[in-house]
Design a protein around this motif. Structure first.
Motif, short mmCIF file in Angstrom:
data_model
loop_
_atom_site.label_atom_id
_atom_site.label_comp_id
_atom_site.label_asym_id
_atom_site.label_seq_id
_atom_site.Cartn_x
_atom_site.Cartn_y
_atom_site.Cartn_z
N ARG A 7 0.82 -1.22 0.00
CA ARG A 7 0.00 0.00 0.00
C ARG A 7 0.84 1.26 0.00
NH1 ARG A 7 -5.18 -0.72 3.89
NH2 ARG A 7 -5.78 -2.72 3.08
N THR A 8 1.93 1.24 0.72
CA THR A 8 2.66 2.48 0.89
C THR A 8 4.06 2.47 0.30
OG1 THR A 8 3.43 1.75 3.05
CG2 THR A 8 1.42 3.07 2.99
N ASP A 122 -8.19 -0.12 -3.91
CA ASP A 122 -8.08 0.00 -2.46
C ASP A 122 -9.43 0.53 -1.96
OD1 ASP A 122 -7.60 0.73 0.19
OD2 ASP A 122 -5.53 1.34 -0.24
N GLY A 124 -10.66 0.60 1.01
CA GLY A 124 -10.58 1.36 2.25
C GLY A 124 -10.25 2.83 2.02
N ARG A 125 -9.39 3.09 1.07
CA ARG A 125 -8.98 4.46 0.76
C ARG A 125 -9.79 5.10 -0.36
NH1 ARG A 125 -2.42 3.89 1.19
NH2 ARG A 125 -2.39 3.69 3.43
N THR A 127 -9.42 4.45 -3.65
CA THR A 127 -8.52 4.78 -4.75
C THR A 127 -8.29 3.56 -5.64
OG1 THR A 127 -6.54 4.23 -3.47
CG2 THR A 127 -7.29 6.53 -3.41
N THR A 147 -4.16 7.18 -11.96
CA THR A 147 -4.76 7.02 -10.64
C THR A 147 -6.21 7.46 -10.75
OG1 THR A 147 -4.05 9.23 -9.96
CG2 THR A 147 -2.60 7.40 -9.39
N THR A 149 -10.04 8.06 -8.26
CA THR A 149 -10.81 7.95 -7.03
C THR A 149 -11.94 6.97 -7.29
OG1 THR A 149 -12.22 9.83 -7.62
CG2 THR A 149 -10.26 10.28 -6.26
#
Length: 155
Positions: A7-8, A122, A124-125, A127, A147, A149
């Protein structure tokens, strides 16, 4: 491999490559005398993804807006381009899906045109990392990374 680090710490394309490699057979040589073959068990059925049965609007960084509706079992996508260069176009796609973390999914399909689309969703986010490839006029292929939303609009 710790999936949560995807994720990061790892860009989406590298994450997809890691996922692919994680499932690849080992490069180690087989022992000189293999043990007798055991009956292979059938693979466990895949869990239904959390996005199954829902409709989402994806707003991409290039201005495109898509409406994606997923079947109740998460194996089919009906999409419509609402805005952008493909506005008014849509399709029904058979999906390949793999959960790669809690609320995190790698989703891929190949369209009739030959365009390939990969998403790292994702939930949860809210995205999506998007990568698609398509044929170029000179007979080659090109790819684009975007990317988006992700907004759930129905259940």
């Amino acid at each position: 491999m710790r999936i949560r680090t995807l994720r990061t710490a790892v860009p989406a394309l590298a994450a997809a490559a890691l996922i692919t490699l994680a499932g690849a057979p080992s490069a180690q040589a087989a022992p000189a005398q293999a043990a007798p073959a055991q009956a292979a068990s059938a693979p466990a059925p895949a869990a239904v993804p959390d996005f199954a049965g829902h409709t989402y609007v994806l707003t991409l960084d290039n201005g495109a807006v898509l409406r994606n509706s997923y079947s109740a079992d998460g194996t089919t996508l009906d999409w419509t381009a609402l805005e952008g260069p493909m506005a008014g176009h849509g399709g029904r796609e058979a999906l390949s899906v793999r959960a790669v973390g809690e609320g995190l999914y790698f989703v891929n399909w190949v369209e009739a045109s030959g365009m390939t689309v990969s998403h790292v969703m994702d939930l949860g986010r809210g995205t999506v990392s998007v990568y698609w490839t398509y044929a170029t006029p000179d007979g080659g292929r090109t790819g684009e990374l975007h990317t988006a939303t992700l907004q759930r609009v129905s259940s």
